[in-house]
Enzyme design. Structure first.
Site, PDB file in Angstrom:
ATOM      1  CD  GLU A 293      20.752  -2.119 -10.762  1.00 62.27           C
ATOM      2  OE1 GLU A 293      21.837  -1.766 -10.258  1.00 62.27           O
ATOM      3  OE2 GLU A 293      20.271  -1.605 -11.771  1.00 62.27           O
TER       4      GLU A 293
ATOM      5  CG  ASP B 120      27.513  -4.261  -6.487  1.00 61.48           C
ATOM      6  OD1 ASP B 120      26.594  -4.911  -5.942  1.00 61.48           O
ATOM      7  OD2 ASP B 120      27.712  -3.044  -6.245  1.00 61.48           O
TER       8      ASP B 120
ATOM      9  N   GLY C 216      18.715  10.971  -3.007  1.00 56.91           N
ATOM     10  CA  GLY C 216      17.778   9.879  -2.746  1.00 56.91           C
ATOM     11  C   GLY C 216      17.110   9.340  -3.992  1.00 56.91           C
ATOM     12  CB  ALA C 217      17.183  10.337  -7.446  1.00 54.87           C
TER      13      ALA C 217
ATOM     14  CG  LEU D 283      19.802   8.958 -10.215  1.00 55.70           C
ATOM     15  CD1 LEU D 283      19.337  10.280 -10.807  1.00 55.70           C
ATOM     16  CD2 LEU D 283      19.800   7.872 -11.293  1.00 55.70           C
TER      17      LEU D 283
ATOM     18  CB  SER E 106      26.076   8.180  -1.078  1.00 57.46           C
ATOM     19  OG  SER E 106      24.822   8.512  -0.591  1.00 57.46           O
TER      20      SER E 106
ATOM     21  CG  ASP F 224      26.503   2.865  -6.318  1.00 58.60           C
ATOM     22  OD1 ASP F 224      26.043   2.206  -7.269  1.00 58.60           O
ATOM     23  OD2 ASP F 224      25.954   2.944  -5.210  1.00 58.60           O
TER      24      ASP F 224
ATOM     25  CE1 TYR G 147      22.384  -2.763  -2.224  1.00 55.63           C
ATOM     26  CE2 TYR G 147      23.785  -3.476  -0.402  1.00 55.63           C
ATOM     27  CZ  TYR G 147      23.618  -3.166  -1.748  1.00 55.63           C
ATOM     28  OH  TYR G 147      24.679  -3.280  -2.610  1.00 55.63           O
TER      29      TYR G 147
HETATM   30  C1  GLA Z   1      23.243   0.262  -4.796  1.00 51.17           C
HETATM   31  C2  GLA Z   1      24.563  -0.171  -4.215  1.00 51.17           C
HETATM   32  C3  GLA Z   1      25.404  -0.885  -5.274  1.00 51.17           C
HETATM   33  C4  GLA Z   1      24.626  -1.987  -5.966  1.00 51.17           C
HETATM   34  C5  GLA Z   1      23.254  -1.482  -6.401  1.00 51.17           C
HETATM   35  C6  GLA Z   1      22.391  -2.583  -6.945  1.00 51.17           C
HETATM   36  O1  GLA Z   1      23.434   1.243  -5.763  1.00 51.17           O
HETATM   37  O2  GLA Z   1      25.279   0.940  -3.723  1.00 51.17           O
HETATM   38  O3  GLA Z   1      26.582  -1.378  -4.678  1.00 51.17           O
HETATM   39  O4  GLA Z   1      24.525  -3.119  -5.162  1.00 51.17           O
HETATM   40  O5  GLA Z   1      22.554  -0.859  -5.335  1.00 51.17           O
HETATM   41  O6  GLA Z   1      22.896  -3.055  -8.137  1.00 51.17           O
END
Ligand code: GLA
Length: 419
Positions: A65, A68, A155-156, A158, A161, A210, A262
């Site tokens: 996590e 990326d 908004g979960a 998952l 988007s 994602d 973020y």
């Molecule tokens: C979100 C972002 C991803 C990644 C994750 C954390 O999902 O869209 O690019 O950075 O957070 O791992």
């Protein structure tokens, strides 16, 4: 679908402000069901049948996590939950979009010119913005009509988007004859197009986890994604064979990746890399020395998370390769602790879900996705699944949190034409 609420917090539509709740996490549509829903909406709106329907899934990340955008490693699986885009090409420069959000249909009409000038905001940006992404990569789209339906919870955490961006990208790819979806190399290019859309048109500085999960995974496999060179490896992921189950716990604490938190994590990492004279934190090979060079304890902790998390992905995959699935649990737990304490992206609802799951027998549990709300995952023995769910629900009641939505998942299929 989460055109807006996960990765963008601006320009709420009246419909979205009125809405309550989101689709149940439990109900993934079959591809046939999703294709019919989107095609029906298209026909209802535009009085003609669509040329085709394309679907692309949400994801959960098993581990890796906030790695990326640091050139690191991640290990997502695709969810069975997907966004469905029924689409037709047009001969002019008009773009029409309609989308069912919380049971109500929202619509937009504009032109390719407006999109290329980036005059699209809010939920529209995730769909129309893909045209800009293609243009930026050297591909010219024609006008099109699209109708969107989704069962990826909003908004979960998952990736609803990314599922929208990728479903629309797949549709335009075929309608405009670019042919990128035909092989993995082309799909990697589609991932870049969707990420550029999100970074530049939507304005969320996310990495590529994602979109890669949505477009490059294989059913029954986890995707080992190396974000330094975008190479991948498909890792067999069959928990049932070991009597195990992966639970997704949607905490219902809604998160946003566009509220500055973020971006501030990403900026810290970039600042640390610049101080160390490397392009990405992936290139650190002496964590102690790197930490000693950090200007403050917070930046040091951010670096520690990224470097140790990349190592945890490597260890996780090595254990999977050796058939030692049960042994991955401590890595999941350490990942959560690192995200909570060093990266500071967890929240009370995630921590309570993780602690309750573990105390009821989960082998490992952690938040998944960007954090600040969203979902947690728990690795459980199938026989303990119900007890773990009960324990999380009981703890939520005790804390006065909204009831979580919990369900078991297996790795779904990557995005494709479904009708
Ligand atoms: C979100 C972002 C991803 C990644 C994750 C954390 O999902 O869209 O690019 O950075 O957070 O791992």
């Amino acid at each position: 679908m989460d055109h807006r609420s996960i990765e963008s917090d601006d320009a709420e539509t009246p419909t979205q402000q009125r809405s309550t709740g989101s689709p149940s996490t439990e109900t993934a549509w079959s591809r046939g069901q999703g294709a019919c829903k989107a095609a029906d909406l298209f026909t209802e709106q535009y009085a003609t049948a669509p040329h085709g329907v394309w679907a692309s899934p949400g994801r959960v990340n098993l581990i890796g996590e906030h790695t990326d955008y640091n050139g690191g490693l991640c290990l997502p699986i695709a969810l069975p939950h997907a966004t469905y885009a029924a689409m037709s090409r047009r001969d002019d420069d008009v773009v029409r979009i309609c989308s069912r959000v919380h049971g109500e249909v929202v619509t937009w009409q504009g032109t390719l010119g407006e999109i290329l000038r980036r005059k699209v905001k809010g939920w529209i940006a995730y769909t129309a913005g893909v045209v800009w992404g293609f243009h930026d990569a050297g591909y010219q789209c024609t006008g099109f009509d699209v109708a969107l339906e989704s069962c990826v919870p909003l908004g979960a955490g998952l990736s609803s988007s990314a599922a929208v961006e990728c479903a629309v990208a797949l549709g335009l790819d075929e309608l405009d004859g670019f042919g990128l979806a035909a092989d993995d190399r082309g799909r990697a290019e589609l991932v870049d197009i969707a990420v550029a859309t999100e970074n530049t048109v939507v304005g969320a500085p996310t990495g590529g986890l994602d979109q890669a999960a949505s477009l490059r995974t294989q059913e029954g496999r986890a995707l080992l994604l190396d974000c330094l060179d975008t190479s991948t490896r498909q890792v067999p992921f069959d928990l049932a064979a070991s009597g195990l189950q992966l639970l997704v716990i949607d905490t219902r604490a809604r998160h946003s990746l566009n509220d500055g938190q973020y971006a501030s994590r990403r900026a810290s990492c970039e600042q640390a890399a610049a101080l160390l004279g490397v392009d990405t934190l992936r290139q650190i090979d002496d964590l102690g020395a790197a930490i000693a060079m950090m200007p403050d304890a917070t930046t040091a902790a951010r670096v520690r998370h990224v470097v140790t998390e990349i190592q945890r992905v490597q260890d996780f995959v090595a254990l999977m390769d050796a058939g030692r699935v049960l042994d991955v649990s401590p890595l999941m737990n350490e990942s959560h602790e690192s995200l909570r304490d060093d990266y500071e992206v967890s929240c009370a609802e995630l921590d309570v879900a993780v602690a309750a799951a573990r105390s009821a027998g989960a082998l490992g549990a952690r938040m998944t996705g960007g954090g600040f709300g969203g979902s947690a995952i728990a690795l459980v023995r199938e026989v303990d699944g119900a007890a773990v769910q009960d324990a999380v629900r009981a703890q939520y009641r005790e804390h006065g949190f909204i009831a979580p939505k919990i369900h078991g998942v297996t790795p779904g299929r990557s995005g494709a034409r479904v009708s």
